[in-house]
Design an enzyme around this catalytic site. Structure first.
Site, PDB file in Angstrom:
ATOM      1  CE  LYS A 228      -4.452  -1.606   1.047  1.00 27.51           C
ATOM      2  NZ  LYS A 228      -4.583  -2.769   1.914  1.00 27.51           N
TER       3      LYS A 228
ATOM      4  CE  LYS B 239      -6.098  -9.376  -4.736  1.00 30.15           C
ATOM      5  NZ  LYS B 239      -6.105  -8.740  -3.480  1.00 30.15           N
TER       6      LYS B 239
ATOM      7  CE  LYS C  62     -12.854  -4.487  -2.447  1.00 29.82           C
ATOM      8  NZ  LYS C  62     -13.579  -5.469  -1.676  1.00 29.82           N
TER       9      LYS C  62
HETATM   10  P1  ADP Z   1      -9.848  -6.173  -2.924  1.00 28.44           P
HETATM   11  O1  ADP Z   1      -8.459  -6.594  -3.300  1.00 28.44           O
HETATM   12  O2  ADP Z   1     -10.723  -6.080  -4.118  1.00 28.44           O
HETATM   13  O3  ADP Z   1      -9.873  -4.914  -2.091  1.00 28.44           O
HETATM   14  P2  ADP Z   1     -10.369  -7.509  -0.478  1.00 28.44           P
HETATM   15  O4  ADP Z   1      -8.977  -7.157  -0.061  1.00 28.44           O
HETATM   16  O5  ADP Z   1     -11.507  -6.801   0.174  1.00 28.44           O
HETATM   17  O6  ADP Z   1     -10.458  -7.321  -2.054  1.00 28.44           O
HETATM   18  O7  ADP Z   1     -10.519  -9.063  -0.351  1.00 28.44           O
HETATM   19  C1  ADP Z   1     -11.608  -9.757   0.238  1.00 28.44           C
HETATM   20  C2  ADP Z   1     -11.365 -11.248   0.167  1.00 28.44           C
HETATM   21  O8  ADP Z   1     -11.375 -11.696  -1.191  1.00 28.44           O
HETATM   22  C3  ADP Z   1     -10.016 -11.694   0.735  1.00 28.44           C
HETATM   23  O9  ADP Z   1     -10.156 -12.948   1.371  1.00 28.44           O
HETATM   24  C4  ADP Z   1      -9.144 -11.808  -0.479  1.00 28.44           C
HETATM   25  O10 ADP Z   1      -8.092 -12.699  -0.323  1.00 28.44           O
HETATM   26  C5  ADP Z   1     -10.136 -12.292  -1.523  1.00 28.44           C
HETATM   27  N1  ADP Z   1      -9.742 -11.788  -2.836  1.00 28.44           N
HETATM   28  C6  ADP Z   1      -9.750 -10.516  -3.254  1.00 28.44           C
HETATM   29  N2  ADP Z   1      -9.328 -10.406  -4.521  1.00 28.44           N
HETATM   30  C7  ADP Z   1      -9.013 -11.659  -4.918  1.00 28.44           C
HETATM   31  C8  ADP Z   1      -8.493 -12.225  -6.137  1.00 28.44           C
HETATM   32  N3  ADP Z   1      -8.245 -11.490  -7.196  1.00 28.44           N
HETATM   33  N4  ADP Z   1      -8.303 -13.545  -6.182  1.00 28.44           N
HETATM   34  C9  ADP Z   1      -8.580 -14.323  -5.121  1.00 28.44           C
HETATM   35  N5  ADP Z   1      -9.068 -13.875  -3.952  1.00 28.44           N
HETATM   36  C10 ADP Z   1      -9.272 -12.553  -3.833  1.00 28.44           C
END
Ligand code: ADP
Ligand code: TRP
Length: 320
Positions: free
Chosen positions: A110, A189, A192
């Site tokens: 970050k 990956k 959001k």
């Molecule tokens: P983002 O990266 O979109 O902000 P979050 O950090 O809120 O998503 O992730 C919420 C959950 O979804 C976590 O358990 C995370 O590991 C899973 N997750 C998020 N993006 C992915 C991805 N591209 N592939 C697999 N799992 C994901």
């Protein structure tokens, strides 16, 4: 066996969240006692506006219920309904070294992306450790990006147990290797934060547009293509049966099948996959009383569990 996971209400849910976290958590409902919560305190680290935060919390609750959370099997609640978690966070903060937190990849990433960190972002893994430890969790299903946070939780728990006795259960992450990282429309990956998501419950036209925007190489219609190097295929296989996957691989390899065709096939399969969930979601949106009751019942169960742990912790450290 206690299974626990949390999701931040940080935006509309996407298919990375679905395959990385929601689907495994929903499937595990049948394997043990599942606790699932909306990590609203964690999402405060990104300073959402109050109205956005309120809307997203309810949005995530509805989406999870629509995708198959069964409140008879899963204790489904909001993180902030259990204030004992923040109390435990303070206690764990005091036995967690700054060095351990400085090594957290997600914190370092970050900062590398230009975030100015607040203290909440820095101690994010300690709050996550409290979430996991306060409910005596054995298994924590998460995407690969969260693996280190569960490792940090184990460090924190072991250090605490060494100092004060066997208070905490030592948890383990459960990661689905085959869907460990779902790629986004740009091949990074799906996240959001990278603006490369395909939403689960997006508007049909918007989803189609996103699917059509997935990046591919520049091979022409007639060229044979390598499915294993293609983002469209990587997403398609998440929704497809073994047979459909084989069929698609053949089409890629034999040529005469363009990326446009592959994108249409992906759109069709994902649209159909989520159809029953869209229907259920519509029903839930007309019955918010039910959604709120599920969260209130969940909070009551989680509260009782948290109280038991806090009593032990407070006795151990000398606060009782
Ligand atoms: P983002 O990266 O979109 O902000 P979050 O950090 O809120 O998503 O992730 C919420 C959950 O979804 C976590 O358990 C995370 O590991 C899973 N997750 C998020 N993006 C992915 C991805 N591209 N592939 C697999 N799992 C994901
Ligand atoms: N940090 C997790 C994420 O961003 C959400 C989360 C908070 C969590 N507390 C948790 C996940 C405890 C598993 C267990 O995805």
């Amino acid at each position: 066996m206690r299974i626990l996971s949390g999701i931040q209400p940080s935006g509309t849910l996407h298919i990375g969240n679905y395959f990385g976290m929601m689907k495994p958590a929903i499937e595990l409902q049948n394997d043990g006692e599942t606790f699932l919560f909306i990590a609203d305190l964690h999402s405060l680290t990104t300073l959402p506006t109050p109205d956005d935060l309120r809307e997203r919390i309810i949005g995530v609750a509805v989406d999870f219920l629509a995708c198959g959370i069964d409140p008879e099997k899963t204790v489904f609640f909001r993180q902030s309904d259990i204030p004992q978690v923040t109390e435990l966070t303070w206690i764990l903060n005091c036995s967690t070294s700054v060095g351990l937190l400085e090594r957290a990849h997600s914190y370092k990433d970050k900062i590398a992306h230009g975030f100015i960190p607040n203290n909440g972002l820095f101690s994010y893994p300690v709050l996550m450790a409290s979430d996991i430890l306060i409910y005596n969790s054995n298994i924590v299903p998460v995407g690969k990006d969260q693996k280190q946070h569960v490792e940090i939780t184990r460090d924190i728990a072991l250090r605490f147990n060494n100092a004060y006795g066997e208070i905490f259960t030592i948890p383990e992450e459960r990661i689905r290797e085959t869907v460990a990282i779902v790629p986004g429309t740009d091949g990074q990956k799906m996240s959001k934060s990278y603006n490369n998501t395909i939403e689960i419950f997006g508007d049909e036209k918007a989803i189609k547009k996103k699917v059509m925007s997935i990046v591919s190489d520049s091979k022409g219609l007639d060229d044979p293509k390598d499915p294993d190097k293609c983002n469209i295929f990587a997403l398609y296989r998440l929704f497809a049966s073994e047979e459909q996957i084989k069929e698609m691989e053949n089409k890629y390899r034999s040529g005469g099948f363009g990326y446009g065709h592959a994108k249409m096939a992906l759109f069709d399969i994902l649209h159909e996959y989520f159809a029953p969930y869209r229907q259920r979601r519509k029903e839930l949106l007309n019955d918010m009383g039910y959604v709120n009751k599920v969260l209130a019942d969940g909070a009551e169960k989680a509260w009782n569990e948290a109280e038991l742990t806090m009593k032990k912790v407070k006795e151990a450290v000398g606060l009782l």
